[in-house]
Design a protein around this motif. Structure first.
Motif, mmCIF file in Angstrom:
data_model
loop_
_atom_site.group_PDB
_atom_site.id
_atom_site.type_symbol
_atom_site.label_atom_id
_atom_site.label_comp_id
_atom_site.label_asym_id
_atom_site.label_seq_id
_atom_site.Cartn_x
_atom_site.Cartn_y
_atom_site.Cartn_z
ATOM 1 N N LYS A 7 0.835 -1.189 0.000
ATOM 2 C CA LYS A 7 0.000 0.000 0.000
ATOM 3 C C LYS A 7 0.873 1.243 0.000
ATOM 4 C CE LYS A 7 -4.412 -0.320 0.457
ATOM 5 N NZ LYS A 7 -5.290 -0.441 -0.699
ATOM 6 N N VAL A 8 0.420 2.275 -0.712
ATOM 7 C CA VAL A 8 1.070 3.582 -0.698
ATOM 8 C C VAL A 8 0.027 4.584 -0.215
ATOM 9 C CG1 VAL A 8 2.114 5.414 -2.086
ATOM 10 C CG2 VAL A 8 2.654 3.023 -2.572
ATOM 11 N N GLY A 9 0.462 5.475 0.649
ATOM 12 C CA GLY A 9 -0.449 6.484 1.167
ATOM 13 C C GLY A 9 0.315 7.719 1.591
ATOM 14 N N TYR A 10 -0.389 8.631 2.205
ATOM 15 C CA TYR A 10 0.227 9.860 2.676
ATOM 16 C C TYR A 10 -0.605 10.434 3.812
ATOM 17 C CZ TYR A 10 -3.405 12.510 0.301
ATOM 18 O OH TYR A 10 -4.616 13.022 -0.081
ATOM 19 N N VAL A 39 8.372 1.811 -5.883
ATOM 20 C CA VAL A 39 8.876 2.890 -5.037
ATOM 21 C C VAL A 39 10.365 2.653 -4.845
ATOM 22 C CG1 VAL A 39 8.794 4.006 -2.780
ATOM 23 C CG2 VAL A 39 6.678 3.162 -3.819
ATOM 24 N N SER A 40 11.155 3.698 -5.054
ATOM 25 C CA SER A 40 12.579 3.596 -4.742
ATOM 26 C C SER A 40 13.003 4.887 -4.054
ATOM 27 C CB SER A 40 13.417 3.351 -6.001
ATOM 28 O OG SER A 40 13.329 4.457 -6.875
ATOM 29 N N ASN A 67 15.729 11.032 -2.159
ATOM 30 C CA ASN A 67 15.011 11.345 -3.395
ATOM 31 C C ASN A 67 14.175 10.103 -3.685
ATOM 32 O OD1 ASN A 67 16.249 13.873 -3.774
ATOM 33 N ND2 ASN A 67 18.043 12.869 -4.622
ATOM 34 N N VAL A 68 12.861 10.252 -3.544
ATOM 35 C CA VAL A 68 11.951 9.112 -3.656
ATOM 36 C C VAL A 68 11.225 9.178 -4.992
ATOM 37 C CG1 VAL A 68 10.053 7.854 -2.559
ATOM 38 C CG2 VAL A 68 11.621 9.198 -1.145
ATOM 39 N N SER A 69 11.210 8.065 -5.692
ATOM 40 C CA SER A 69 10.478 7.944 -6.943
ATOM 41 C C SER A 69 9.301 6.999 -6.699
ATOM 42 C CB SER A 69 11.399 7.389 -8.036
ATOM 43 O OG SER A 69 10.696 7.240 -9.234
ATOM 44 N N VAL A 70 8.085 7.478 -6.994
ATOM 45 C CA VAL A 70 6.875 6.687 -6.738
ATOM 46 C C VAL A 70 6.095 6.554 -8.037
ATOM 47 C CG1 VAL A 70 4.719 6.548 -5.424
ATOM 48 C CG2 VAL A 70 6.751 7.576 -4.371
ATOM 49 N N GLU A 71 5.938 5.316 -8.502
ATOM 50 C CA GLU A 71 5.118 5.062 -9.689
ATOM 51 C C GLU A 71 3.776 4.508 -9.226
ATOM 52 O OE1 GLU A 71 5.950 3.014 -13.915
ATOM 53 O OE2 GLU A 71 5.777 1.568 -12.265
ATOM 54 N N LEU A 72 2.690 5.189 -9.658
ATOM 55 C CA LEU A 72 1.339 4.792 -9.281
ATOM 56 C C LEU A 72 0.555 4.375 -10.521
ATOM 57 C CD1 LEU A 72 0.518 7.717 -6.808
ATOM 58 C CD2 LEU A 72 1.305 5.418 -6.233
ATOM 59 N N ILE A 109 3.797 7.344 2.989
ATOM 60 C CA ILE A 109 3.721 6.055 3.673
ATOM 61 C C ILE A 109 3.845 4.947 2.633
ATOM 62 C CG2 ILE A 109 2.347 4.582 5.188
ATOM 63 C CD1 ILE A 109 0.822 7.217 5.961
ATOM 64 N N VAL A 110 4.828 4.073 2.817
ATOM 65 C CA VAL A 110 5.059 2.952 1.906
ATOM 66 C C VAL A 110 5.036 1.666 2.733
ATOM 67 C CG1 VAL A 110 6.638 1.914 0.244
ATOM 68 C CG2 VAL A 110 6.491 4.410 0.423
ATOM 69 N N ALA A 111 3.995 0.869 2.532
ATOM 70 C CA ALA A 111 3.859 -0.383 3.282
ATOM 71 C C ALA A 111 4.217 -1.552 2.380
ATOM 72 C CB ALA A 111 2.439 -0.537 3.804
ATOM 73 N N LYS A 112 5.070 -2.427 2.915
ATOM 74 C CA LYS A 112 5.469 -3.624 2.190
ATOM 75 C C LYS A 112 5.021 -4.841 2.983
ATOM 76 C CE LYS A 112 8.906 -1.325 2.723
ATOM 77 N NZ LYS A 112 10.156 -0.621 2.980
ATOM 78 N N GLU A 113 4.415 -5.800 2.278
ATOM 79 C CA GLU A 113 4.011 -7.038 2.949
ATOM 80 C C GLU A 113 5.245 -7.907 3.137
ATOM 81 O OE1 GLU A 113 0.956 -10.729 2.252
ATOM 82 O OE2 GLU A 113 0.479 -8.779 1.350
#
Length: 192
Positions: A7-10, A39-40, A67-72, A109-113
């Motif tokens: 999940k990605v959130g903010y 996400v990296s 420096n965060v890269s987020v692909e949605l 917020i970056v959640a990883k299972e």
């Protein structure tokens, strides 16, 4: 070991003048609307090395964040207003203005299972984020098959001004519903 991006959130930063910063309730993107694909986070800062007797004796790194890269999957209204600072009209249109105003700040917020471990999620919370570059707008025609474009957001995650925190990593069975910073344990003096 992590199995997948879950999940990605903010959480919008509601005040940076208060000590500590305050955050609104976290918002998680719906997987089928703006779910996270990649996400990296690349560390930002310089390393300085001091040598003595031909050996590196002190290595110090200036932690300037990430420096965060987020692909949605796509850009939804929340991102247009809460990340990019664009305006949503009463008719539902989005207006992007020529402005020198600072974009909104938020916690990413970056959640990883987790594949193994005693808890379900590993959650990285980057505490002071701002979109550093507007996402490219690109479109193309499909040629007989579905070939989607995905937006990528470049985000600067920098240290908070009040306590210099950059990121918190939590291990939990549920996604966070508030942004609460853990208390630092007292540390042993480095000169002891």
């Amino acid at each position: 070991m992590n199995k997948t991006l879950a999940k990605v959130g903010y959480a919008p930063i509601t005040s940076t003048s208060e000590k500590p910063y305050t955050y609104a309730t976290p918002i998680y993107f719906k997987s089928n609307e703006a779910g996270g694909r990649n996400v990296s986070a690349e560390p930002n800062g310089e390393t300085n090395t001091i040598y003595a007797d031909g050996l590196p004796v002190i290595v110090a790194e200036e932690n300037a964040g990430y420096n965060v890269s987020v692909e949605l999957i796509s850009i939804v209204d929340d991102i247009e207003t809460a990340w990019l600072g664009n305006i949503k009209t009463t008719s539902g249109a989005i207006i992007e203005k020529n402005s020198t105003d600072e974009r909104p700040r938020f916690a990413l917020i970056v959640a990883k299972e987790r594949f193994r471990g005693s808890t379900k999620y590993e959650v990285d919370i980057y505490l002071n984020c701002i979109v550093s570059k507007r996402p490219s707008r690109a479109d193309k025609t499909s040629e007989g098959s579905f070939d989607p474009n995905f937006p990528t957001f470049e985000i600067a995650a920098s240290p908070r001004e009040d306590n210099k925190y950059v990121r918190v990593t939590l291990y939990a069975d549920e996604l966070p519903t508030t942004i609460t910073l853990p208390t630092e344990a007292s540390s042993v003096s480095k000169n002891a």
